[in-house]
Motif scaffolding. Structure first.
Motif, PDB file in Angstrom:
ATOM      1  N   ALA A 309     -40.545  51.983  62.815  1.00  5.94           N
ATOM      2  CA  ALA A 309     -41.353  51.133  63.707  1.00  5.94           C
ATOM      3  C   ALA A 309     -42.453  50.274  63.666  1.00  5.94           C
ATOM      4  N   LEU A 310     -43.172  49.595  63.892  1.00  3.54           N
ATOM      5  CA  LEU A 310     -43.916  48.442  63.752  1.00  3.54           C
ATOM      6  C   LEU A 310     -45.485  48.687  65.052  1.00  3.54           C
ATOM      7  N   PRO A 311     -46.408  48.100  64.574  1.00  3.75           N
ATOM      8  CA  PRO A 311     -47.655  47.572  65.010  1.00  3.75           C
ATOM      9  C   PRO A 311     -47.023  47.174  67.211  1.00  3.75           C
ATOM     10  N   SER A 312     -47.721  47.981  67.424  1.00  4.79           N
ATOM     11  CA  SER A 312     -48.150  46.440  69.160  1.00  4.79           C
ATOM     12  C   SER A 312     -48.629  45.230  68.678  1.00  4.79           C
ATOM     13  N   SER A 313     -49.310  45.706  68.160  1.00  4.23           N
ATOM     14  CA  SER A 313     -50.428  44.055  67.646  1.00  4.23           C
ATOM     15  C   SER A 313     -49.735  42.908  67.420  1.00  4.23           C
ATOM     16  N   ALA A 315     -46.361  41.989  68.360  1.00  2.00           N
ATOM     17  CA  ALA A 315     -45.129  41.536  69.631  1.00  2.00           C
ATOM     18  C   ALA A 315     -44.482  41.209  69.463  1.00  2.00           C
ATOM     19  N   CYS A 316     -43.829  42.349  68.897  1.00  2.00           N
ATOM     20  CA  CYS A 316     -42.302  42.314  67.897  1.00  2.00           C
ATOM     21  C   CYS A 316     -41.205  42.383  69.303  1.00  2.00           C
ATOM     22  N   ASN A 317     -40.476  41.399  70.270  1.00  3.05           N
ATOM     23  CA  ASN A 317     -40.139  41.754  71.756  1.00  3.05           C
ATOM     24  C   ASN A 317     -38.995  42.537  70.962  1.00  3.05           C
ATOM     25  N   GLY A 318     -38.423  43.365  71.610  1.00  5.70           N
ATOM     26  CA  GLY A 318     -36.216  43.653  71.093  1.00  5.70           C
ATOM     27  C   GLY A 318     -36.686  45.228  71.228  1.00  5.70           C
ATOM     28  N   THR A 319     -35.616  45.183  70.582  1.00  7.13           N
ATOM     29  CA  THR A 319     -35.928  47.456  70.845  1.00  7.13           C
ATOM     30  C   THR A 319     -36.731  47.911  69.422  1.00  7.13           C
ATOM     31  N   THR A 320     -37.163  47.032  68.227  1.00 12.33           N
ATOM     32  CA  THR A 320     -38.169  47.796  67.857  1.00 12.33           C
ATOM     33  C   THR A 320     -39.007  48.316  68.141  1.00 12.33           C
ATOM     34  N   ALA A 321     -39.340  50.063  68.012  1.00 16.35           N
ATOM     35  CA  ALA A 321     -40.328  51.022  68.546  1.00 16.35           C
ATOM     36  C   ALA A 321     -41.763  49.881  67.988  1.00 16.35           C
ATOM     37  N   ALA A 322     -42.158  49.738  68.753  1.00 21.31           N
ATOM     38  CA  ALA A 322     -43.587  49.639  68.878  1.00 21.31           C
ATOM     39  C   ALA A 322     -45.054  50.727  69.022  1.00 21.31           C
ATOM     40  N   VAL A 323     -46.131  50.713  68.150  1.00 28.15           N
ATOM     41  CA  VAL A 323     -46.433  52.036  68.043  1.00 28.15           C
ATOM     42  C   VAL A 323     -47.627  51.045  68.596  1.00 28.15           C
ATOM     43  N   PRO A 324     -48.992  51.647  69.240  1.00 29.27           N
ATOM     44  CA  PRO A 324     -50.366  51.304  69.347  1.00 29.27           C
ATOM     45  C   PRO A 324     -51.611  51.342  68.737  1.00 29.27           C
ATOM     46  N   ASP A 325     -52.540  50.322  68.368  1.00 28.81           N
ATOM     47  CA  ASP A 325     -53.603  51.283  67.602  1.00 28.81           C
ATOM     48  C   ASP A 325     -54.037  52.429  67.681  1.00 28.81           C
ATOM     49  N   HIS A 326     -54.606  52.932  68.901  1.00 25.23           N
ATOM     50  CA  HIS A 326     -54.662  54.463  68.535  1.00 25.23           C
ATOM     51  C   HIS A 326     -54.363  55.330  68.365  1.00 25.23           C
ATOM     52  N   ILE A 327     -52.551  55.353  68.216  1.00 23.99           N
ATOM     53  CA  ILE A 327     -51.510  56.487  68.592  1.00 23.99           C
ATOM     54  C   ILE A 327     -51.637  56.398  66.702  1.00 23.99           C
ATOM     55  N   ILE A 359     -48.449  46.327  56.842  1.00 28.93           N
ATOM     56  CA  ILE A 359     -48.173  46.793  55.954  1.00 28.93           C
ATOM     57  C   ILE A 359     -49.736  47.241  55.413  1.00 28.93           C
ATOM     58  N   ASN A 360     -49.716  45.937  55.392  1.00 26.38           N
ATOM     59  CA  ASN A 360     -51.938  46.346  55.122  1.00 26.38           C
ATOM     60  C   ASN A 360     -52.448  47.123  56.494  1.00 26.38           C
ATOM     61  N   TYR A 361     -52.384  46.081  57.720  1.00 25.49           N
ATOM     62  CA  TYR A 361     -52.952  46.385  59.178  1.00 25.49           C
ATOM     63  C   TYR A 361     -52.777  47.708  59.429  1.00 25.49           C
ATOM     64  N   ILE A 362     -51.316  48.376  59.037  1.00 24.65           N
ATOM     65  CA  ILE A 362     -50.964  49.887  58.814  1.00 24.65           C
ATOM     66  C   ILE A 362     -51.872  50.853  58.131  1.00 24.65           C
ATOM     67  N   ARG A 363     -52.132  50.630  56.745  1.00 25.72           N
ATOM     68  CA  ARG A 363     -53.384  51.105  55.997  1.00 25.72           C
ATOM     69  C   ARG A 363     -54.258  50.970  56.685  1.00 25.72           C
TER      70      ARG A 363
END
Length: 443
Positions: A309-313, A315-327, A359-363
């Motif tokens: 997955a990737l963070p929603s921030s 803004a990756c369009n497509g089928t990659t799972a996007a996870v909001p910051d509050h999650i 990576i640093n954003y998720i951290r």
């Protein structure tokens, strides 16, 4: 006429530099001139005539003194050469190659060696491996090995179109095929928990943890879930990409918002999670809708997984799972891990810089204990070597990133095993009666 003899001057003399106290076995020699003799212009040119094997002679009186500036420049060069020679001697005497006097973390090979040493102690766990079956399987396996990967989470994928039809049968066949492929490769080992994963890594084998991609592989049945566990499945993604089930809503909807399908996690979906917690199975939620993710985080009694997955921030369009910051923030409270996709942002390949930024954003949001890697085994060595340049990522933090976090989650899931009562509920008929879900009538 006899040529005038050349005076017998010693032009050059070798002075050995004394051996360094550190025990340098080499002798360094510095060249110094005894006589301040300048070569005449005639000796720097080809002679006009060469007769009988001899050349024109010259006398000392024919040598003209050099210009003052030229003599001064030459003396400066002598001093520089002398100092340089002494510095080289000191470096050699100390036994330190000049290249290694540079800061070792700035050298790529030194950083790669550092990463290799870490990965001997802690396996690099790939969070999502979907190898092509058949002839290309060995190529995918070789790519994983070259990326220093030590363990794989391998979800068995089944087309969403098989839901309500033969999804369960296809899942069983997929598990069987995968097991046979692993059985033919002595460098692989199927594992069921964190201890077995680390043991396989110690033995030099690639650890394989099987799972299921999508709740449709379960046929909306707790009995099937338990059977899959007995066959070796240790994690389940509650929904696949764009594959909403009768009890869980996917983040991407391909059903044109069918009114009969849920928009979140239903009561039966909560029971699925509780039964997985009881069995000791890892619950993967990255492709759930945002409301369903929140329900799962509130219901789960063990850490959750968000894979590939990737963070929603971003803004990756497509089928990659996007996870909001509050999650992501709630994930840190749950104790789970997000296995970050470091290969693509939608349809665009991710650069090394983009991957490190993610990576640093998720951290920064979830914490260093809640991030892992997935999606790009071939890029892991360079990615980790680059990450090692940052003082924020010491050996302890990198060990958590590469596999320590997911190993911890697997242990906690195993610890929570059998702490909940056995559930024998069935999905309500009204949840499936409007679909082509064939079932034998209950008696």
């Amino acid at each position: 006429m006899n040529p005038t003899p050349i005076p017998n001057h010693d032009f050059m003399e070798l002075h050995p530099v004394h051996q360094h106290p550190a025990g340098c076995k080499q002798h360094c020699f510095v060249f110094t001139e005894i006589a301040d003799i300048e070569l005449p212009p005639e000796i720097t040119k080809y002679p006009e005539k060469i007769k009988n094997g001899s050349i024109h002679s010259y006398t000392k009186e024919s040598i003209s003194p050099p210009p003052p500036k030229l003599a001064k420049d030459r003396r400066s060069r002598k001093i520089i050469a002398l100092v340089s020679g002494l510095l080289v001697c000191v470096a050699l005497a100390a036994g330190i190659p000049l290249g290694l006097q540079l800061r070792s973390s700035s050298l790529l090979e030194a950083r790669l060696a550092f990463i290799r040493r870490l990965l001997v102690e802690s396996p690099l766990v790939e969070g999502y491996w979907a190898p092509p079956m058949g002839a290309n399987f060995s190529k995918s396996f070789a790519e994983v090995k070259s990326g220093m990967v030590g363990a794989l989470l391998w979800p068995i994928a089944v087309p969403c179109a098989a839901q309500y039809l033969d999804a369960v049968q296809l899942t069983l066949e997929g598990l069987d095929d995968a097991r046979m492929l692993v059985g033919k490769n002595r460098d692989m080992a199927v594992v069921a928990n964190a201890d077995e994963m680390e043991q396989a890594h110690t033995e030099g084998k690639l650890a394989i943890l099987f799972g299921l991609e999508g709740g449709h592989t379960l046929g909306s049945s707790l009995a099937v879930l338990r059977s899959m566990y007995s066959l070796g499945a240790r994690f389940v993604s509650l929904t696949g990409v764009g594959c909403t089930t009768p009890w869980a809503s996917a983040s991407i909807r391909n059903d044109f918002f069918d009114e009969n399908l849920p928009s979140t996690l239903t009561n039966f979906g909560e029971i699925i999670i509780q039964e997985m917690n009881r069995l000791g199975m890892l619950v993967e939620i990255s492709r759930l809708s945002e409301p369903a993710m929140m329900v799962a985080l509130n219901v789960a009694k063990a850490p959750l997984l968000l894979s590939n997955a990737l963070p929603s921030s971003m803004a990756c369009n497509g089928t990659t799972a996007a996870v909001p910051d509050h999650i992501l923030s709630a994930l840190s409270q749950n104790g789970g891990v997000l296995m970050l996709n470091v290969e693509r942002c939608g349809d665009k390949p991710m650069s090394l810089k983009d991957a490190i930024t993610a990576i640093n954003y998720i951290r920064a949001i979830a914490g260093v204990d809640h991030v892992g890697l997935s999606g790009s085994p071939k890029n892991y060595p360079l990615l980790l070597a680059e990450l090692a340049r940052d003082r924020l990522w010491g050996s302890v933090a990198i060990k958590k990133l590469v596999g320590g976090n997911i190993v911890r989650v697997l242990r906690e899931v195993e610890t929570n095993k059998n702490r909940l009562p056995l559930s024998e509920d069935w999905i309500p008929l009204e949840a499936i009666e409007m679909n082509a879900y064939c079932r034998y009538p209950e008696t």
